[in-house]
Design an enzyme around this catalytic site. Structure first.
Site, PDB file in Angstrom:
ATOM      1  N   ASP A   1      10.053  16.604  20.430  1.00  0.00           N
ATOM      2  CA  ASP A   1       9.484  17.677  21.250  1.00  0.00           C
ATOM      3  C   ASP A   1      10.630  18.571  21.705  1.00  0.00           C
ATOM      4  O   ASP A   1      11.756  18.104  21.877  1.00  0.00           O
ATOM      5  CB  ASP A   1       8.761  17.105  22.473  1.00  0.00           C
ATOM      6  CG  ASP A   1       7.476  16.369  22.116  1.00  0.00           C
ATOM      7  OD1 ASP A   1       6.822  16.756  21.136  1.00  0.00           O
ATOM      8  OD2 ASP A   1       7.127  15.416  22.839  1.00  0.00           O
TER       9      ASP A   1
ATOM     10  N   ASP B   1       1.866  20.028  18.345  1.00  0.00           N
ATOM     11  CA  ASP B   1       1.011  19.955  19.535  1.00  0.00           C
ATOM     12  C   ASP B   1       0.256  21.266  19.752  1.00  0.00           C
ATOM     13  O   ASP B   1      -0.907  21.260  20.165  1.00  0.00           O
ATOM     14  CB  ASP B   1       1.842  19.641  20.778  1.00  0.00           C
ATOM     15  CG  ASP B   1       2.547  18.297  20.701  1.00  0.00           C
ATOM     16  OD1 ASP B   1       2.070  17.407  19.975  1.00  0.00           O
ATOM     17  OD2 ASP B   1       3.593  18.139  21.373  1.00  0.00           O
TER      18      ASP B   1
END
Length: 164
Positions: free
Chosen positions: A117, A133
């Site tokens: 991330d 995401d």
């Protein structure tokens, strides 16, 4: 919509999502290894975070549960697209976004046991996220809206004048 076109739209969006996700994650692992960097000052930073859980780090360490869940959701999206002959292209594209984002994070989980991330909001305390995401979230929202509209249109076509 014709089956081949519907499947091509689904597959094209899914492949694009996986490619964009994996390229951006490879870049992030290299470029952000030295520390965070501002993207839009005061709004969004780039910060490398390795996540073994799901959103908000829920289920941290449950990698194989998420692998199975993601694979099942991606397969369900593909089966729906293949079998729903009247599915409009936008719904097939939205489902492709869900599947592609799911596969992007699935690749990370299977290969590394964690997800890369790197988008970090600076103005609010929010979990760090990635391109996959974004595809999953936008794809789910669009899929719900478009599926509702598709079902409503299909229901409307089945009514007779006496039903109205």
């Amino acid at each position: 919509m014709a089956g081949n076109k519907r499947i091509a739209v689904f597959g094209g969006v899914a492949v694009a999502a996986v490619v964009l996700d994996q390229v951006s994650k490879a870049w992030a692992r290299t470029a952000l290894a030295g520390g965070p960097a501002p993207l839009v000052p005061g709004v969004m930073d780039l910060a490398l975070v390795m996540n073994t859980g799901a959103a908000f780090s829920i289920g941290s360490g449950s990698t194989w549960v998420f692998v199975i869940l993601a694979a099942a959701i991606c397969a369900a999206c593909a089966v729906w697209v293949v079998h729903e002959k009247a599915m409009p292209a936008p719904l097939a594209a939205a489902l492709g976004a869900v599947a592609g984002g799911g596969v992007g994070n699935l690749i990370d989980r299977v290969i590394a046991g964690q997800v890369t991330d790197f988008f970090a909001t600076a103005f609010i305390d929010f979990p760090v996220f990635n391109v996959a995401d974004i595809f999953v979230t936008c794809g789910v929202i669009l899929s719900l809206i478009l599926a509702w509209r598709f079902d409503a249109a299909r229901d409307g076509e089945g009514q007779t004048r006496e039903d109205n």
